[in-house]
Scaffold this active site. Structure first.
Site, PDB file in Angstrom:
ATOM      1  CB  ILE A 192      -8.226  -9.443 -13.822  1.00  0.00           C
ATOM      2  CG1 ILE A 192      -6.758  -9.102 -14.100  1.00  0.00           C
ATOM      3  CG2 ILE A 192      -9.101  -9.049 -15.010  1.00  0.00           C
ATOM      4  CD1 ILE A 192      -6.118  -9.892 -15.223  1.00  0.00           C
ATOM      5  CG  LEU A 193     -12.293  -6.421 -10.216  1.00  0.00           C
ATOM      6  CD1 LEU A 193     -12.657  -5.056  -9.648  1.00  0.00           C
ATOM      7  CD2 LEU A 193     -12.775  -7.529  -9.287  1.00  0.00           C
ATOM      8  CG  ASN A 237      -4.044  -0.427 -12.767  1.00  0.00           C
ATOM      9  OD1 ASN A 237      -3.778  -0.707 -11.594  1.00  0.00           O
ATOM     10  ND2 ASN A 237      -3.397  -0.978 -13.784  1.00  0.00           N
ATOM     11  N   GLY A 242       0.780  -1.233   0.000  1.00  0.00           N
ATOM     12  CA  GLY A 242       0.000   0.000   0.000  1.00  0.00           C
ATOM     13  C   GLY A 242       0.811   1.282   0.000  1.00  0.00           C
ATOM     14  CB  THR A 243       4.213   2.352  -1.151  1.00  0.00           C
ATOM     15  OG1 THR A 243       4.220   1.829  -2.480  1.00  0.00           O
ATOM     16  CG2 THR A 243       4.965   1.425  -0.224  1.00  0.00           C
ATOM     17  CG  ASN A 244       1.301   3.314  -5.792  1.00  0.00           C
ATOM     18  OD1 ASN A 244       1.655   4.358  -6.328  1.00  0.00           O
ATOM     19  ND2 ASN A 244       1.886   2.146  -6.020  1.00  0.00           N
ATOM     20  CG  HIS A 299       1.176  -1.394 -15.618  1.00  0.00           C
ATOM     21  ND1 HIS A 299       0.908  -2.667 -15.162  1.00  0.00           N
ATOM     22  CD2 HIS A 299       2.205  -1.508 -16.504  1.00  0.00           C
ATOM     23  CE1 HIS A 299       1.728  -3.521 -15.751  1.00  0.00           C
ATOM     24  NE2 HIS A 299       2.518  -2.849 -16.564  1.00  0.00           N
ATOM     25  CG  MET A 345      -1.470  -7.575  -6.948  1.00  0.00           C
ATOM     26  SD  MET A 345      -0.681  -6.682  -8.302  1.00  0.00           S
ATOM     27  CE  MET A 345       0.710  -5.954  -7.449  1.00  0.00           C
TER      28      MET A 345
HETATM   29  C1  GAR Z   1       3.116  -1.039  -7.491  1.00  0.00           C
HETATM   30  O1  GAR Z   1       4.381  -0.985  -8.090  1.00  0.00           O
HETATM   31  C2  GAR Z   1       2.029  -1.039  -8.553  1.00  0.00           C
HETATM   32  O2  GAR Z   1       2.323  -0.238  -9.656  1.00  0.00           O
HETATM   33  C3  GAR Z   1       2.021  -2.491  -8.949  1.00  0.00           C
HETATM   34  O3  GAR Z   1       2.192  -3.201  -7.737  1.00  0.00           O
HETATM   35  C4  GAR Z   1       2.908  -2.383  -6.799  1.00  0.00           C
HETATM   36  C5  GAR Z   1       2.074  -2.265  -5.552  1.00  0.00           C
HETATM   37  O4  GAR Z   1       2.764  -1.589  -4.530  1.00  0.00           O
HETATM   38  N1  GAR Z   1       0.819  -2.839  -9.634  1.00  0.00           N
HETATM   39  C6  GAR Z   1       0.762  -3.717 -10.616  1.00  0.00           C
HETATM   40  O5  GAR Z   1       1.712  -4.370 -10.985  1.00  0.00           O
HETATM   41  C7  GAR Z   1      -0.615  -3.891 -11.246  1.00  0.00           C
HETATM   42  N2  GAR Z   1      -0.482  -4.452 -12.564  1.00  0.00           N
HETATM   43  P1  GAR Z   1       2.013  -0.913  -3.301  1.00  0.00           P
HETATM   44  O6  GAR Z   1       1.072  -1.948  -2.694  1.00  0.00           O
HETATM   45  O7  GAR Z   1       3.135  -0.573  -2.360  1.00  0.00           O
HETATM   46  O8  GAR Z   1       1.286   0.313  -3.798  1.00  0.00           O
END
Ligand code: GAR
Length: 209
Positions: free
Chosen positions: A95-96, A110, A14-16, A112, A93
């Site tokens: 797909i819906l 999203n 969950g850093t994003n 990516h 992670m």
């Molecule tokens: C992030 O790098 C995000 O872009 C990627 O997973 C990581 C999640 O990190 N997402 C994908 O690959 C989706 N196709 P987070 O949980 O620390 O935000």
């Protein structure tokens, strides 16, 4: 401009999500407010980040449902219950199916960890994306924020940011730099643009006002 309920979907660290919470604290999400975080995993650290910041959490575990269709239906119901105006996949992670994507067309975004259309689509997620980028020997990678459609990573692109690949990069070091320099910046920015009604979609492309 009307206030918008933002529901964030997560599966991991969950850093994003944290970048979105920080942006909200700094008044950088425009008319948006994070009203709920939904995780596909019960032990996702993202849930702790949400609770620590007083944000409602829900858990919808993929393997509690027999198939994608029933999971998607449960997710659609939850999103309707939460009166979501914007849904953000932040390291989500799963797909819906089209029942969710159609119900929230051009309302789901999203992030990516690559420059779409490179290193994207089914199977390209998390660290694996960066392994593939290094294997190919690209000199530049980055991140993309796009609208979600039923076709994986194929919806209209909102923002992209390039990040240089450095000699000696590992998948982990590249992932970290792309998060810091690109994802954590363009995801909150795209949310702000959406919440301030600055994004329109025409012929499969976005126009940013
Ligand atoms: C992030 O790098 C995000 O872009 C990627 O997973 C990581 C999640 O990190 N997402 C994908 O690959 C989706 N196709 P987070 O949980 O620390 O935000």
């Amino acid at each position: 401009m009307s206030a918008k309920n933002i529901v964030v979907l997560v599966s991991g660290g969950g850093t994003n999500l944290q970048a979105l919470i920080d942006a909200q604290k700094n008044g950088e999400l425009g008319c948006g407010k994070i009203t709920c975080v939904i995780s596909s995993k019960a032990d996702a650290y993202a849930l702790t980040r949400a609770s620590d910041n007083g944000i409602k959490t829900r858990v919808l575990v993929r393997k509690d449902y027999s198939d994608i269709a029933s999971y998607s239906k449960a997710m659609r119901d939850a999103l309707l219950e939460e009166k979501a105006d914007l849904i953000v996949y932040a390291g989500f992670m799963t797909i819906l199916d089209e029942n969710v994507c159609d119900a929230f067309q051009n309302k789901m975004i999203n992030v990516h960890p690559a420059l779409i259309p490179s290193f994207c689509g089914k199977g390209f997620y998390g660290l694996h994306v960066h392994e593939c980028a290094l294997e190919k020997g690209v000199k530049v990678s980055g991140a993309t924020v796009h609208f979600v459609t039923a076709e994986c990573d194929a919806g209209p692109i909102i923002l992209q940011k390039a990040v240089e690949v450095l000699e000696g990069d590992t998948p982990e070091s590249l992932q970290k730099r792309i998060m810091q320099e690109a994802e954590w910046k363009i995801l909150p920015k795209a949310v702000q643009l959406f919440c301030d009604d600055k994004i329109t979609v025409k012929d499969g492309k976005t126009i940013i006002k």
